[in-house]
Scaffold this motif. Structure first.
Motif, mmCIF file in Angstrom:
data_model
loop_
_atom_site.group_PDB
_atom_site.id
_atom_site.type_symbol
_atom_site.label_atom_id
_atom_site.label_comp_id
_atom_site.label_asym_id
_atom_site.label_seq_id
_atom_site.Cartn_x
_atom_site.Cartn_y
_atom_site.Cartn_z
ATOM 1 N N SER A 2 0.824 -1.206 0.000
ATOM 2 C CA SER A 2 0.000 0.000 0.000
ATOM 3 C C SER A 2 0.859 1.257 0.000
ATOM 4 O O SER A 2 1.967 1.275 0.530
ATOM 5 C CB SER A 2 -0.905 0.028 1.232
ATOM 6 O OG SER A 2 -1.852 -1.008 1.191
ATOM 7 N N TYR A 4 0.187 5.681 0.523
ATOM 8 C CA TYR A 4 -0.760 6.625 1.101
ATOM 9 C C TYR A 4 -0.482 8.022 0.578
ATOM 10 O O TYR A 4 0.655 8.493 0.638
ATOM 11 C CB TYR A 4 -0.671 6.614 2.627
ATOM 12 C CG TYR A 4 -0.997 5.255 3.178
ATOM 13 C CD1 TYR A 4 -2.316 4.906 3.466
ATOM 14 C CD2 TYR A 4 -0.007 4.301 3.355
ATOM 15 C CE1 TYR A 4 -2.618 3.635 3.931
ATOM 16 C CE2 TYR A 4 -0.300 3.035 3.823
ATOM 17 C CZ TYR A 4 -1.607 2.710 4.103
ATOM 18 O OH TYR A 4 -1.909 1.444 4.553
ATOM 19 N N VAL A 57 -6.294 11.852 3.569
ATOM 20 C CA VAL A 57 -5.463 10.655 3.505
ATOM 21 C C VAL A 57 -6.179 9.657 2.594
ATOM 22 O O VAL A 57 -7.349 9.330 2.822
ATOM 23 C CB VAL A 57 -5.229 10.031 4.901
ATOM 24 C CG1 VAL A 57 -4.362 8.787 4.786
ATOM 25 C CG2 VAL A 57 -4.606 11.049 5.854
ATOM 26 N N GLU A 59 -5.652 5.813 0.752
ATOM 27 C CA GLU A 59 -4.879 4.577 0.649
ATOM 28 C C GLU A 59 -4.952 4.070 -0.785
ATOM 29 O O GLU A 59 -6.043 3.986 -1.366
ATOM 30 C CB GLU A 59 -5.445 3.519 1.596
ATOM 31 C CG GLU A 59 -4.681 2.219 1.554
ATOM 32 C CD GLU A 59 -5.221 1.198 2.530
ATOM 33 O OE1 GLU A 59 -4.431 0.408 3.048
ATOM 34 O OE2 GLU A 59 -6.453 1.187 2.781
ATOM 35 N N GLY A 95 3.790 2.368 2.401
ATOM 36 C CA GLY A 95 3.319 1.768 3.646
ATOM 37 C C GLY A 95 4.281 0.728 4.178
ATOM 38 O O GLY A 95 4.002 -0.476 4.143
#
Length: 100
Positions: A2, A4, A57, A59, A95
């Motif tokens: 991931s 962000y 934010v 993802e 991430g």
């Protein structure tokens, strides 16, 4: 892995706002993004004062997905409008924990 997107956005004009959110929401979803936070309810608790009207934010499933969103021809005019109509900072964060 991931990634962000972490943004701080303060509009300097409202001219772009009404036309931004609908298309941006659809394009974030199209590229596999998920909003984790979009809020004016935030407080800075450390460091030099860096005020922002909104903190966002998102993802992403991958770096490629985030970059594809930013470069999507359907998003580019909205990005340009936001860039010209706000003070914006956008960080793309992997991430992972480099300090573990």
């Amino acid at each position: 892995m991931s990634f962000y997107s972490v943004l701080a956005v303060t509009p300097t004009t409202d001219a772009w706002v009404a036309d931004y959110f609908g298309p941006a929401n659809k394009l974030v979803a199209k590229h596999g993004g998920k909003y984790l936070a979009r809020t004016a309810s935030h407080e800075q608790i450390e460091g030099a004062d860096e005020p922002a009207a909104l903190r966002i934010v998102i993802e992403w499933p991958s770096r490629e997905a985030a970059v594809a969103f930013m470069n999507d021809p359907d998003y580019v005019p909205h990005l340009e409008a936001r860039t010209h109509g706000s003070k914006s900072f956008h960080f793309l964060i992997e991430g992972k924990d480099d300090l573990a």
